[in-house]
Design an enzyme around this catalytic site. Structure first.
Site, PDB file in Angstrom:
ATOM      1  N   LYS A  62      35.457  68.049  29.816  1.00 36.75           N
ATOM      2  CA  LYS A  62      35.041  67.601  28.488  1.00 36.75           C
ATOM      3  C   LYS A  62      36.200  66.859  27.828  1.00 36.75           C
ATOM      4  O   LYS A  62      37.333  67.336  27.850  1.00 36.75           O
ATOM      5  CB  LYS A  62      34.637  68.820  27.660  1.00 36.75           C
ATOM      6  N   GLY A  69      14.024  63.537  21.929  1.00 41.80           N
ATOM      7  CA  GLY A  69      15.345  64.075  22.226  1.00 41.80           C
ATOM      8  C   GLY A  69      16.394  63.002  22.428  1.00 41.80           C
ATOM      9  O   GLY A  69      17.559  63.311  22.641  1.00 41.80           O
ATOM     10  N   HIS A  80      34.125  75.400  27.119  1.00 39.90           N
ATOM     11  CA  HIS A  80      33.447  74.432  27.975  1.00 39.90           C
ATOM     12  C   HIS A  80      34.225  74.216  29.278  1.00 39.90           C
ATOM     13  O   HIS A  80      35.387  74.595  29.396  1.00 39.90           O
ATOM     14  CB  HIS A  80      33.307  73.090  27.250  1.00 39.90           C
ATOM     15  N   THR A 135      19.140  60.214  21.555  1.00 40.57           N
ATOM     16  CA  THR A 135      20.075  60.050  20.440  1.00 40.57           C
ATOM     17  C   THR A 135      19.930  58.659  19.828  1.00 40.57           C
ATOM     18  O   THR A 135      19.172  57.830  20.321  1.00 40.57           O
ATOM     19  CB  THR A 135      21.529  60.242  20.916  1.00 40.57           C
TER      20      THR A 135
END
Lengths: 252, 252, 252, 252
Positions: free
Chosen positions: B140, B79, B136, B81
């Site tokens: 963000k 998982g 969101h 990146t």
């Protein structure tokens, strides 16, 4: 609601007008006594014994229609556009000379839409964040919708009066348009989708919670409960009322 | 699912890693045999008898971790990146030399999100109109979200392959930004609201009907069912799989 | 889609039939060559040069109509109800003697509804919890809707095949009916509301996330894209296909 | 908001209490002067110079705590349960002797939830149909939720007072439970889904339109804006107020 409300519909051949003819006919506490179209003599209204008129004609006729009604002591519910501030001021003068007459001019007769806007303005001062999404069929030529713009203005005014600041927003990099249009500081998003009619969501957010006020308008029939409510209320609200919310009990 | 899956978690001290430790421990068909943090000797994995590794470390370590696992015949679910096309190509070469090993690299482990994107791509070719709304928390910094951009790209590709044209849109006058950002021809709207976590809606419209695919992500726990599904599936899917959707049965 | 599809509509005077006449007429790749109502001679179809028929007649006529089409080498798209297993078995025998003919019998032509059901079945095996809410106008006499019952059955079957257990539910005290009806172990809730047409939501939940699949049906026009898709696909799918999903590409 | 509000939190070690300690500390117009847990001497409140108390203790302590506050001229915001009608009557008597003190007892501090309930009651008298759907995590033992039952009761009362009849419903055949529980004539549906916290929708329908009021509660932090609003308002609302809605401006 003791005596029957005797209604004349003006603009009865139009799309809204024919819905109103049907709605009045079906209402148990009303009687349709006259249906007039373009060029018909207004005197028919009086001859038929109307106590109320519904005006759904055209901007060029509505002022004469309403003046005629008021001068004859009839209450009026008006859905035709074109009532500028000047026209409304003139009507107000006329109503002062006919103090028992009630007139409702409403840009929007959909009860759900009017309630949603009022609730949004009330709630907006209690939440950190608020945004508006409106969704319509793809043949609509303007974005955002007029209703969404008015809703955003009402929200902004309510927050300003309560001293609530801007909704928080840490956006640094944005693909152009992603955060929507900004109306009086309120973000408004316009979706266009085949199959839709007219829909609007007001989203309000605070720590750990969200309140969503959604209105779906599926067809023109949605205006008729508001027209009927106007007819039932006008007599008890003498003078000019602008906006259906003026006839609603919005507190508790 | 006969024999127990013996799992080593790498990056076990991180936020995702500690969730994985908990999830593996609670899974009836798995045994947590090792938890490694930064600087720990990878040999521990072998000594502990692991058959699978979960890598949730950092971009600087993940390549070494996964190569070590593959060279020792361990299946891996990744998982972290940082897996560029070049890195993936190198890993693929290594996997050709270890043909029984299965590796899953997934940018997104939330099953609901992966399914919603896949369904959106499938459905997009059957509807005239499609738009995306992502919602969101207001901290963000970018808009639209990466997931929304990828979803729009998948939708656009699906429509292109099926020969479906642009969504209809008669907008003539627009307040700047009202119609959202445009990603490969797909309109994407970004809402920011206190109280929210991560949410996305794909709206599809045709004559007289609408299909809405909505995903709500409330917390990090949402990634764990995807990690466990990866561990249960890796052995039966030798080679490199990129994206959790490669492990899902999406047809009927 | 090279040559024009020449379509005869049977049951053309009915509500669905007249929509189909309109839809075929407006489709660029189709030509309406015949419209038949009750009692019309089927030979007209042949004389008009039809390559395909759409049958939207009545249960008493549909079997004869379809047999006639198949025996004359015409592909058929059928929306009439009444196709029992026995009737379908007989039709299958006839199709074996006419192996190039494709027939689609579809209980539901709304693409969004068919896709939503298929997606629900696919997703249901990946989530701990799943429930169904259907919402209709208040004149509907049965609850839950047939579509909701079928959706619940598909979901239950998918979970059973994947070995997924019952949705968790700690309810101890319940006001009668609060948790809805139970269809094959799946909870189904029926809402009846003035103003609605036909709507359905499948809600799927796992740790920290939710996936919602919602379909809104606003009017009968929603069936026409499915009918047209059937006409465009039938020739390439010889034999009998039951359910529009058989003509859709549902995987990736 | 001129002078600083000096707050003592009672029950500060509990889950709600510790959230309140944090919220008061972070509020620019407040000062946390004392945090008391079980067994602490209430005199500390006075010594610390508190002007307001927040009571989030336990049913066994709350009455003594609030009496102490009122007798010392401190305003109180109370979230502890157990305030029976008898207890409230006694408190009211005490407040008559301390006429400048304001006390708020609120069963629910989530602003969005309180507003949604109030809006639902207001709107319910203008629509033919209304139903309630509540959605919670699957560990909840009762169905429907207490909030849903209260919302239905408020809706029923509002409709009764306005002379609105039952929602139309033509259901003839029903799978047991499909139409939900019935609370004072209002249909209430309870969904249980892994991943959810606490959510509620009130759906109102009239000819051609729908109004939906949805509240999502994601975590306990959602109660704090209501607690802070209570502290800021109590001084200007002498006497006992039961329910946070009594402190909200709900009209226009």
């Amino acid at each position: 609601m003791s005596a029957q409300i005797k209604v004349a519909v003006l603009g009865a051949a139009g799309r809204m007008g024919s819905e109103a003819v049907k709605a009045v006919t079906e209402a148990a506490d009303m009687e349709l006594v006259a249906s007039l179209g373009r060029g018909d003599d207004l005197q028919q209204i009086i001859d038929a014994g109307a106590t109320h008129v519904v005006d759904l004609s055209v901007p060029g006729s509505t002022e004469d229609n309403v003046r005629f009604a008021v001068e004859h002591g009839l209450h009026a519910v008006v859905g035709t556009t074109g009532w500028t501030e000047e026209r409304r001021a003139n009507l107000q003068l006329l109503l002062e000379q006919n103090p028992s007459v009630g007139v409702l001019i409403a840009p929007n007769f959909a009860l759900g839409s009017v309630l949603a806007s009022a609730f949004a303005a009330t709630a907006a001062k209690y939440f950190e964040s608020v945004e508006v999404i409106e969704l319509h069929h793809p043949n609509k030529v303007d974005a955002p919708s007029g209703t969404a713009v008015r809703t955003a203005e009402l929200i902004a005014q309510s927050r300003k009066e309560a001293g609530v600041g801007a909704s928080p927003d840490a956006t640094e990099t944005q693909l152009e348009g992603a955060r929507g249009a900004v109306v009086d500081g309120i973000h408004v998003h316009s979706v266009r989708l085949r199959g839709l009619v007219a829909h609007q969501e007001v989203l309000l957010g605070g720590p750990g919670e969200q309140l969503t006020l959604r209105h779906d308008s599926y067809d023109r029939a949605s205006f008729m409960p508001g027209v009927l409510l106007g007819l039932r209320t006008a007599e008890s609200m003498p003078g000019l009322t602008y906006g259906l919310d003026g006839y609603l009990e919005l507190g508790q």
